[in-house]
Design a protein around this motif. Sequence first.
Motif, PDB file in Angstrom:
ATOM      1  N   MET A 111      33.444  54.085  53.357  1.00 11.23           N
ATOM      2  CA  MET A 111      32.781  55.545  53.822  1.00 11.23           C
ATOM      3  C   MET A 111      33.874  56.123  54.578  1.00 11.23           C
ATOM      4  O   MET A 111      34.856  55.378  55.061  1.00 11.23           O
ATOM      5  N   GLU A 112      33.513  57.306  54.781  1.00 11.21           N
ATOM      6  CA  GLU A 112      34.370  58.139  55.836  1.00 11.21           C
ATOM      7  C   GLU A 112      34.666  57.499  57.052  1.00 11.21           C
ATOM      8  O   GLU A 112      33.389  57.130  57.616  1.00 11.21           O
ATOM      9  N   GLY A 113      35.587  57.385  57.698  1.00 11.18           N
ATOM     10  CA  GLY A 113      35.632  56.619  58.950  1.00 11.18           C
ATOM     11  C   GLY A 113      35.999  55.190  59.032  1.00 11.18           C
ATOM     12  O   GLY A 113      36.600  54.465  59.814  1.00 11.18           O
ATOM     13  N   ASP A 114      35.832  54.581  57.707  1.00  7.45           N
ATOM     14  CA  ASP A 114      36.481  53.154  57.560  1.00  7.45           C
ATOM     15  C   ASP A 114      37.858  53.009  57.185  1.00  7.45           C
ATOM     16  O   ASP A 114      38.554  54.157  56.891  1.00  7.45           O
ATOM     17  N   GLU A 115      38.485  52.239  57.756  1.00 10.23           N
ATOM     18  CA  GLU A 115      39.839  52.000  57.469  1.00 10.23           C
ATOM     19  C   GLU A 115      40.145  51.042  56.454  1.00 10.23           C
ATOM     20  O   GLU A 115      39.865  49.801  56.555  1.00 10.23           O
ATOM     21  N   LEU A 116      40.827  51.253  55.306  1.00 14.49           N
ATOM     22  CA  LEU A 116      41.288  50.594  54.268  1.00 14.49           C
ATOM     23  C   LEU A 116      42.677  50.243  54.160  1.00 14.49           C
ATOM     24  O   LEU A 116      43.319  51.433  54.117  1.00 14.49           O
ATOM     25  N   LEU A 117      43.180  49.090  54.286  1.00 14.94           N
ATOM     26  CA  LEU A 117      44.481  48.751  54.019  1.00 14.94           C
ATOM     27  C   LEU A 117      44.632  47.804  52.527  1.00 14.94           C
ATOM     28  O   LEU A 117      44.021  46.550  52.745  1.00 14.94           O
ATOM     29  N   ILE A 118      45.353  48.263  51.902  1.00 15.39           N
ATOM     30  CA  ILE A 118      45.748  47.486  50.514  1.00 15.39           C
ATOM     31  C   ILE A 118      46.781  46.703  50.919  1.00 15.39           C
ATOM     32  O   ILE A 118      47.938  47.130  51.132  1.00 15.39           O
ATOM     33  N   TRP A 119      46.807  45.283  50.952  1.00  8.91           N
ATOM     34  CA  TRP A 119      47.763  44.517  51.407  1.00  8.91           C
ATOM     35  C   TRP A 119      48.692  43.995  50.148  1.00  8.91           C
ATOM     36  O   TRP A 119      49.548  43.477  50.285  1.00  8.91           O
ATOM     37  N   GLY A 120      48.050  44.037  49.055  1.00 11.25           N
ATOM     38  CA  GLY A 120      48.641  43.671  47.568  1.00 11.25           C
ATOM     39  C   GLY A 120      47.799  43.471  46.558  1.00 11.25           C
ATOM     40  O   GLY A 120      46.434  43.236  46.887  1.00 11.25           O
ATOM     41  N   LEU A 121      48.246  43.250  45.251  1.00  8.65           N
ATOM     42  CA  LEU A 121      47.580  42.919  44.157  1.00  8.65           C
ATOM     43  C   LEU A 121      47.553  41.345  43.956  1.00  8.65           C
ATOM     44  O   LEU A 121      48.623  40.893  43.973  1.00  8.65           O
ATOM     45  N   VAL A 122      46.534  40.754  43.515  1.00  7.81           N
ATOM     46  CA  VAL A 122      46.287  39.610  43.109  1.00  7.81           C
ATOM     47  C   VAL A 122      46.966  39.662  41.815  1.00  7.81           C
ATOM     48  O   VAL A 122      46.334  39.895  40.767  1.00  7.81           O
ATOM     49  N   LYS A 123      48.083  38.705  41.624  1.00  7.89           N
ATOM     50  CA  LYS A 123      48.771  38.574  40.288  1.00  7.89           C
ATOM     51  C   LYS A 123      48.327  37.368  39.399  1.00  7.89           C
ATOM     52  O   LYS A 123      48.319  37.397  38.271  1.00  7.89           O
ATOM     53  N   TYR A 124      48.337  36.205  40.341  1.00  9.14           N
ATOM     54  CA  TYR A 124      48.087  34.858  39.612  1.00  9.14           C
ATOM     55  C   TYR A 124      47.035  34.212  40.494  1.00  9.14           C
ATOM     56  O   TYR A 124      47.002  34.426  41.875  1.00  9.14           O
ATOM     57  N   SER A 125      46.223  33.129  40.258  1.00 12.86           N
ATOM     58  CA  SER A 125      45.490  32.418  41.221  1.00 12.86           C
ATOM     59  C   SER A 125      45.973  30.888  40.430  1.00 12.86           C
ATOM     60  O   SER A 125      46.249  30.556  39.198  1.00 12.86           O
ATOM     61  N   VAL A 126      45.922  29.935  41.477  1.00 16.04           N
ATOM     62  CA  VAL A 126      46.282  28.563  41.209  1.00 16.04           C
ATOM     63  C   VAL A 126      45.081  27.604  41.813  1.00 16.04           C
ATOM     64  O   VAL A 126      44.439  27.856  42.910  1.00 16.04           O
ATOM     65  N   ARG A 127      44.647  26.690  41.007  1.00 18.45           N
ATOM     66  CA  ARG A 127      43.497  26.000  41.330  1.00 18.45           C
ATOM     67  C   ARG A 127      43.820  24.514  41.304  1.00 18.45           C
ATOM     68  O   ARG A 127      44.541  24.184  40.208  1.00 18.45           O
ATOM     69  N   SER A 128      43.336  23.615  42.274  1.00 22.97           N
ATOM     70  CA  SER A 128      43.583  21.998  42.205  1.00 22.97           C
ATOM     71  C   SER A 128      42.145  21.755  41.388  1.00 22.97           C
ATOM     72  O   SER A 128      41.215  21.964  41.776  1.00 22.97           O
ATOM     73  N   HIS A 129      42.513  20.765  40.563  1.00 25.14           N
ATOM     74  CA  HIS A 129      41.470  20.186  39.863  1.00 25.14           C
ATOM     75  C   HIS A 129      41.438  18.570  40.241  1.00 25.14           C
ATOM     76  O   HIS A 129      40.777  17.637  39.614  1.00 25.14           O
ATOM     77  N   GLU A 130      42.048  18.464  41.410  1.00 25.33           N
ATOM     78  CA  GLU A 130      42.042  17.016  41.948  1.00 25.33           C
ATOM     79  C   GLU A 130      40.674  16.667  42.441  1.00 25.33           C
ATOM     80  O   GLU A 130      40.134  17.718  43.007  1.00 25.33           O
ATOM     81  N   LYS A 131      40.027  15.567  42.294  1.00 25.91           N
ATOM     82  CA  LYS A 131      38.828  15.272  43.017  1.00 25.91           C
ATOM     83  C   LYS A 131      39.118  15.310  44.472  1.00 25.91           C
ATOM     84  O   LYS A 131      40.026  14.758  44.811  1.00 25.91           O
ATOM     85  N   THR A 132      38.081  15.640  45.264  1.00 27.03           N
ATOM     86  CA  THR A 132      37.921  15.512  46.695  1.00 27.03           C
ATOM     87  C   THR A 132      37.420  14.356  47.295  1.00 27.03           C
ATOM     88  O   THR A 132      36.444  13.823  46.596  1.00 27.03           O
TER      89      THR A 132
END
Length: 143
Positions: free
Chosen positions: A122-143
Amino acid sequence: MSITFLGPLSSGGEKLPFYSFQVPAGFPSPAADHIEKHISLDELFNIRAPHVYLVKIEGDSMQGAGIYGGDLVIVDRSVYAEHGDIVIAALNSEPICKRLHMRQHEVILMSENPKYPARHVMEGDELLIWGLVKYSVRSHEKT
């Protein structure tokens, strides 16, 4: 949802074997003679570049995009954000990971989980884009 900035990787990095065949989700038998070359994951994902950094995702608001709590995302801050991109941003100083929707003069930060509403900038909100997500990495290890 919250995020934890991990920053860039330290120097160094190990090169891993890259096999030249596709691996089925059955019982593959990789042989050393199929190694095409050795690659470095930090080189593959361009992680050592000064404009690329790592972020740990917390929460489930982006699971529809395949990003889950605990995942690491590789973020590029050198690319201009466009409609439909997944971004790391700050809305009124709150760090978030959302899909960016821009239509005419309207900016909306969309979750990829129906449990969470869209966040209209909305007007008055401050939005800063810090970057684009290019890849994601996930662990498939049991916790």
